[in-house]
Design a protein around this motif. Structure first.
Motif, PDB file in Angstrom:
ATOM      1  N   VAL A 147     131.990 -30.474  17.852  1.00 32.90           N
ATOM      2  CA  VAL A 147     131.479 -29.726  16.701  1.00 32.90           C
ATOM      3  C   VAL A 147     132.223 -30.141  15.431  1.00 32.90           C
ATOM      4  CG1 VAL A 147     131.254 -27.437  15.672  1.00 32.90           C
ATOM      5  CG2 VAL A 147     130.747 -27.787  18.089  1.00 32.90           C
ATOM      6  N   GLU A 205     129.689 -21.491  22.843  1.00 33.62           N
ATOM      7  CA  GLU A 205     129.968 -20.831  21.569  1.00 33.62           C
ATOM      8  C   GLU A 205     129.025 -21.351  20.479  1.00 33.62           C
ATOM      9  OE1 GLU A 205     131.937 -18.342  21.206  1.00 33.62           O
ATOM     10  OE2 GLU A 205     131.772 -18.217  19.009  1.00 33.62           O
ATOM     11  N   VAL A 206     128.806 -22.648  20.464  1.00 35.36           N
ATOM     12  CA  VAL A 206     127.907 -23.248  19.463  1.00 35.36           C
ATOM     13  C   VAL A 206     126.481 -22.757  19.689  1.00 35.36           C
ATOM     14  CG1 VAL A 206     126.921 -25.408  18.628  1.00 35.36           C
ATOM     15  CG2 VAL A 206     129.352 -25.274  19.171  1.00 35.36           C
ATOM     16  N   LEU A 259     125.799 -20.425   8.789  1.00 39.14           N
ATOM     17  CA  LEU A 259     125.987 -21.163  10.052  1.00 39.14           C
ATOM     18  C   LEU A 259     127.223 -22.048   9.956  1.00 39.14           C
ATOM     19  CD1 LEU A 259     125.086 -22.294  12.847  1.00 39.14           C
ATOM     20  CD2 LEU A 259     123.645 -23.921  11.596  1.00 39.14           C
ATOM     21  N   ALA A 314     134.597 -21.017  14.377  1.00 37.55           N
ATOM     22  CA  ALA A 314     134.581 -21.236  15.825  1.00 37.55           C
ATOM     23  C   ALA A 314     135.438 -22.424  16.219  1.00 37.55           C
ATOM     24  CB  ALA A 314     133.146 -21.470  16.289  1.00 37.55           C
ATOM     25  N   MET A 337     130.565 -25.587  24.536  1.00 36.07           N
ATOM     26  CA  MET A 337     129.334 -25.582  23.751  1.00 36.07           C
ATOM     27  C   MET A 337     128.585 -24.248  23.796  1.00 36.07           C
ATOM     28  SD  MET A 337     128.853 -28.137  21.895  1.00 36.07           S
ATOM     29  CE  MET A 337     129.897 -29.553  21.605  1.00 36.07           C
ATOM     30  N   ARG A 373     126.151 -19.398  18.315  1.00 37.39           N
ATOM     31  CA  ARG A 373     126.141 -19.352  16.850  1.00 37.39           C
ATOM     32  C   ARG A 373     124.829 -19.865  16.265  1.00 37.39           C
ATOM     33  NH1 ARG A 373     131.628 -18.263  14.665  1.00 37.39           N
ATOM     34  NH2 ARG A 373     132.690 -17.666  16.569  1.00 37.39           N
ATOM     35  N   SER A 419     130.355 -20.059  10.196  1.00 32.62           N
ATOM     36  CA  SER A 419     130.653 -19.572  11.539  1.00 32.62           C
ATOM     37  C   SER A 419     131.118 -20.720  12.431  1.00 32.62           C
ATOM     38  CB  SER A 419     129.451 -18.832  12.127  1.00 32.62           C
ATOM     39  OG  SER A 419     128.567 -19.716  12.747  1.00 32.62           O
ATOM     40  N   LEU A 420     130.589 -21.917  12.198  1.00 32.21           N
ATOM     41  CA  LEU A 420     131.034 -23.069  12.989  1.00 32.21           C
ATOM     42  C   LEU A 420     132.466 -23.440  12.649  1.00 32.21           C
ATOM     43  CD1 LEU A 420     127.875 -25.315  12.739  1.00 32.21           C
ATOM     44  CD2 LEU A 420     128.743 -24.226  14.816  1.00 32.21           C
ATOM     45  N   MET A 467     135.133 -28.109  21.346  1.00 29.44           N
ATOM     46  CA  MET A 467     134.951 -27.927  19.913  1.00 29.44           C
ATOM     47  C   MET A 467     135.229 -29.201  19.115  1.00 29.44           C
ATOM     48  SD  MET A 467     133.669 -25.167  18.973  1.00 29.44           S
ATOM     49  CE  MET A 467     133.057 -23.803  19.932  1.00 29.44           C
TER      50      MET A 467
END
Lengths: 346, 346
Positions: free
Chosen positions: B4, A3-4, B325, B332, A1, A7, B328-329, B1
């Motif tokens: 996410v 990385e999130v 955003l 990622a 997380m 961002r 980029s997510l 991830m």
């Protein structure tokens, strides 16, 4: 997380570079509806509009004497708290005010310091279109809607609210120490750990100050990653016969709320708030703040300040959809943080 | 991830439930600027507008004969490819068309099947305001801007482009097999693995079909998590003297592009695309598509289709910020996926 977290932080900082202003700009006259939609509503940016209320009779008429004569005997809903903090955090509680039915005259007596010293702070702030519902006699002194805003949005407001209160009454507030010093209120159920918060609404808000002054601290929705949330048990204040207050726990599940005091942020506890970029503005009598939907805000007012605001429900479109994503990411990033931490901010 | 990935997927699906339409709606007349801003531009939703071009002389005038007579001798920029795929993916390459200067008459000869069979596909599609820059003589047959759109956005278009091409010329394309069968083009440097892609622009786009028909596949920006990206070495086509094409690698770093063919998506390779919800629409002569900024699109056209489009640069406001955003997510989440996978989609 991590990385999130990185961002969403970049995203928030980029918003400030890309399109946000460092202060709240002024428009010197009521705008054209399309221009207002394009320049302020669609990009979700606040501004203060001058000379938009000049034709309101309320600006000259709404003295305490006039209000007493016109609507003094009307019974209205008043928010009563020991400290002026409506909807704020105390310990494990999210405490809502006691709602009391009073005549407007008796509220004015308190504000004007007539009669006995009250152990409570009173604020006319019921946000259910109370101007139209409870005080229709005052509608002709203002307007039932703001024509250029209604044209811009293609609909009428969902609520028109009347606000009247003491200086210590805040949608969030002054610091307890300052308040105690000035007003000598007694708070039996709260202590210095009582914190004052900011909140957001899903309305496009036109906030019109009729007399006095309101001071706002505003944070854009894109600052959400820097704003801490906690979960709190709902409760309400109740003033006992002896005048002291108690906090009465309510049934129902915990509610998410922001424990941070933007007037005195605890940066040890909420270090992420260092990156937030709050914008302050003062809205004076005759001025109107456009407070865009989902902006976090904290409001303080001068004593006896009178205001009327117009709430237009926001559009639940792509911007709302994106904000929901941001909210869920902030929750997710924190959920992966240290255990036992209640904050759902990053 | 994984968390996410789950959240951006939920976000994308929610967008469809919340505010997107399952097909592209029609407006039966040119809209009021404010209404158009509020209902389509701000929420970033496509629509087709009918009866908005009825007053354009081009609708009846723009026959091949008229174009020959009026601008036949003008030298214009033409995109030349072996297969009609301008800006598409072939193997490790992102291949751009050869740009050739030709008279409009010679392009019309090719489209009308006059003269020798070409081993190439020609498409007048230079997106640099070529109508105003290269063919100003045609401007009076259309309009230099769309008045209600310019009023809505408060500015003139950044480009007005003229499009004319063969059925096999596509901003992405028909399948190679179909194309080879119908047009018998020779593709020496590409094979069946050539894939046809979708792309997006940072423009609010009004796409006006003057004759023929354009077929669009549209995907909202919120479907970004389901759209695969790869990194490709830029290259351009070059037609040799013998008529065959070669791919000439360009200097410069790899560019991100979408390798997926929306006409025939490879769901084995890109399983995430199962969740995308492409919307198809057909824009006929006299109709205008509002293609909102950042929508992914793929275009096919009828043979000899003529169109004019108006590009208004998008606002780089909160919606752009949010899209960045999301981008980029998506990057990622994939970067944390299996090593060696070039796709930066989820």
């Amino acid at each position: 997380m991590e990385e999130v977290k990185k961002r969403v932080t970049e995203f928030s900082l980029e918003a400030h570079d890309l399109y946000l202003n460092r202060s709240v700009p002024y428009l010197e006259e009521p705008p054209d509806p399309l221009q207002f939609y394009r320049s302020w509503i669609a990009p979700n940016k606040p501004c203060i509009i001058r000379n938009a209320l000049s034709h309101w009779p309320a600006l000259s008429r709404w003295t305490p004497e006039y209000l007493r004569q016109k609507v003094g005997s009307k019974v209205i809903s008043v928010a009563v708290t020991p400290n002026g903090y409506a909807d704020a955090v105390s310990g494990k509680y999210f405490v809502m005010p006691e709602e009391r039915q009073m005549t407007l005259s008796s509220v004015l007596d308190i504000i004007e310091g007539k009669g006995q010293l009250e152990k409570a702070v009173f604020y006319v702030q019921k946000q259910c279109s109370n101007l139209l519902e409870e005080l229709p006699e005052l509608t002709d002194d203002v307007e039932p809607h703001i024509s250029w805003m209604s044209t811009a949005l293609g609909r009428l407001p969902d609520a028109v609210n009347f606000w009247l209160g003491e200086a210590s009454a805040v949608t969030s507030s002054e610091s307890p120490r300052q308040q105690r010093c000035v007003y000598n209120r007694v708070c039996v159920c709260v202590d210095d750990a009582f914190t004052v918060s900011v909140h957001k609404d899903h309305y496009e808000n036109l906030y019109c100050v009729v007399s006095g002054e309101k001071n706002f601290i505003l944070l854009p929705p894109t600052d959400r990653p820097f704003i801490p949330y906690g979960l709190y048990q709902p409760a309400v204040y109740h003033q006992r016969d002896d005048g002291e207050f108690e906090v009465v726990e309510q049934l129902g599940s915990e509610v998410p709320w922001i424990p941070l005091d933007p007037l005195n942020p605890d940066l040890e506890q909420y270090p992420q708030y260092r990156r937030a970029r709050p914008v302050r503005c003062s809205v004076k009598a005759g001025e109107m703040l456009y407070l865009p939907s989902l902006w976090f805000h904290h409001v303080q007012q001068s004593h006896g300040c009178v205001a009327v605001n117009f709430w237009y429900d926001m559009e639940y479109d792509i911007r709302y959809n994106y904000f929901q994503l941001l909210e869920s990411l902030c929750g997710a990033a924190s959920a992966a943080g240290p255990p036992g931490k209640s904050s759902v901010g990053l």
